[in-house]
Design a protein around this motif. Structure first.
Motif, mmCIF file in Angstrom:
data_model
loop_
_atom_site.group_PDB
_atom_site.id
_atom_site.type_symbol
_atom_site.label_atom_id
_atom_site.label_comp_id
_atom_site.label_asym_id
_atom_site.label_seq_id
_atom_site.Cartn_x
_atom_site.Cartn_y
_atom_site.Cartn_z
ATOM 1 N N GLN A 1 41.146 20.300 11.981
ATOM 2 C CA GLN A 1 41.241 20.844 13.170
ATOM 3 C C GLN A 1 40.006 20.068 14.332
ATOM 4 O O GLN A 1 40.217 20.144 15.373
ATOM 5 N N ARG B 1 39.744 21.515 23.948
ATOM 6 C CA ARG B 1 38.817 20.733 23.031
ATOM 7 C C ARG B 1 38.829 19.481 22.752
ATOM 8 O O ARG B 1 40.244 19.130 22.755
ATOM 9 N N GLU B 2 38.148 18.678 22.631
ATOM 10 C CA GLU B 2 38.108 17.308 22.261
ATOM 11 C C GLU B 2 37.896 17.016 20.804
ATOM 12 O O GLU B 2 37.232 17.472 20.093
ATOM 13 N N PRO C 1 42.728 19.015 17.626
ATOM 14 C CA PRO C 1 42.549 20.373 17.873
ATOM 15 C C PRO C 1 43.494 21.228 18.260
ATOM 16 O O PRO C 1 43.493 22.461 18.029
ATOM 17 N N ARG D 1 44.372 23.749 15.283
ATOM 18 C CA ARG D 1 43.559 24.870 15.151
ATOM 19 C C ARG D 1 44.284 26.273 14.869
ATOM 20 O O ARG D 1 43.918 27.035 14.012
#
Length: 162
Positions: A120, A28-29, A124, A127
């Motif tokens: 988040q 995830r970015e 990321p 998360r």
């Protein structure tokens, strides 16, 4: 059972042939605006909170007031600190939030939900901890509506025999 598969690579080669390629999900970015902030919307009961977080000293501002002024009860302030403690980033982010609707308890829950979602998005890697603690899930419990013929949602009028 001589055809046992011992690893994922073997599974890929068995399923698709010799030139199997196992695709790995892209990480995830981070999602940040031009000012380096992350934004998220948090909800709880009837309250909706718009939350922006950015790196800072841990200052929390809700509707233009300090956290201690807006949420006077220590329990509500503790609720706001939970996402930072679980993620291990206590005192590293400034929070600016606007919240509407509901009462103070619902508003504190909405801000907590918004902080968790914004954290988040900002980083990321946080998360997993936030999701395991259940902070990314919107608590969908709301007040049940009043029904006709009832005093409240389920409470009946007092029965009178005579």
């Amino acid at each position: 059972m001589a055809d046992q598969i011992n690893s994922l690579e073997e599974l890929g080669t068995v399923a698709t042939g010799e030139d199997a390629v196992v695709e790995v999900a892209a990480p995830r970015e981070p999602v940040r605006d031009e000012l380096g902030r992350s934004y998220a919307t948090g909800k709880r009961k009837d309250a909706v909170a718009r939350v922006w977080i950015k790196p800072g000293s841990g200052k929390v501002t809700v509707n233009g007031k300090d956290q201690g002024t807006y949420f006077a009860r220590p329990v509500l302030q503790m609720i706001l600190r939970q996402p930072f403690q679980v993620a291990g980033v206590d005192g590293q982010f400034d929070v600016y939030a606007t919240v509407k609707g509901g009462g103070l308890s619902g508003q504190a829950g909405a801000v907590k939900h918004g902080i968790s979602k914004a954290l988040q998005l900002y980083d990321p890697s946080l998360r997993g901890a936030l999701k395991a603690a259940g902070f990314l899930t919107r608590d969908s419990r709301v007040v049940e509506r009043k029904k006709y013929g009832k005093r409240k949602a389920r409470r009946s009028f007092q029965f009178s025999k005579r």
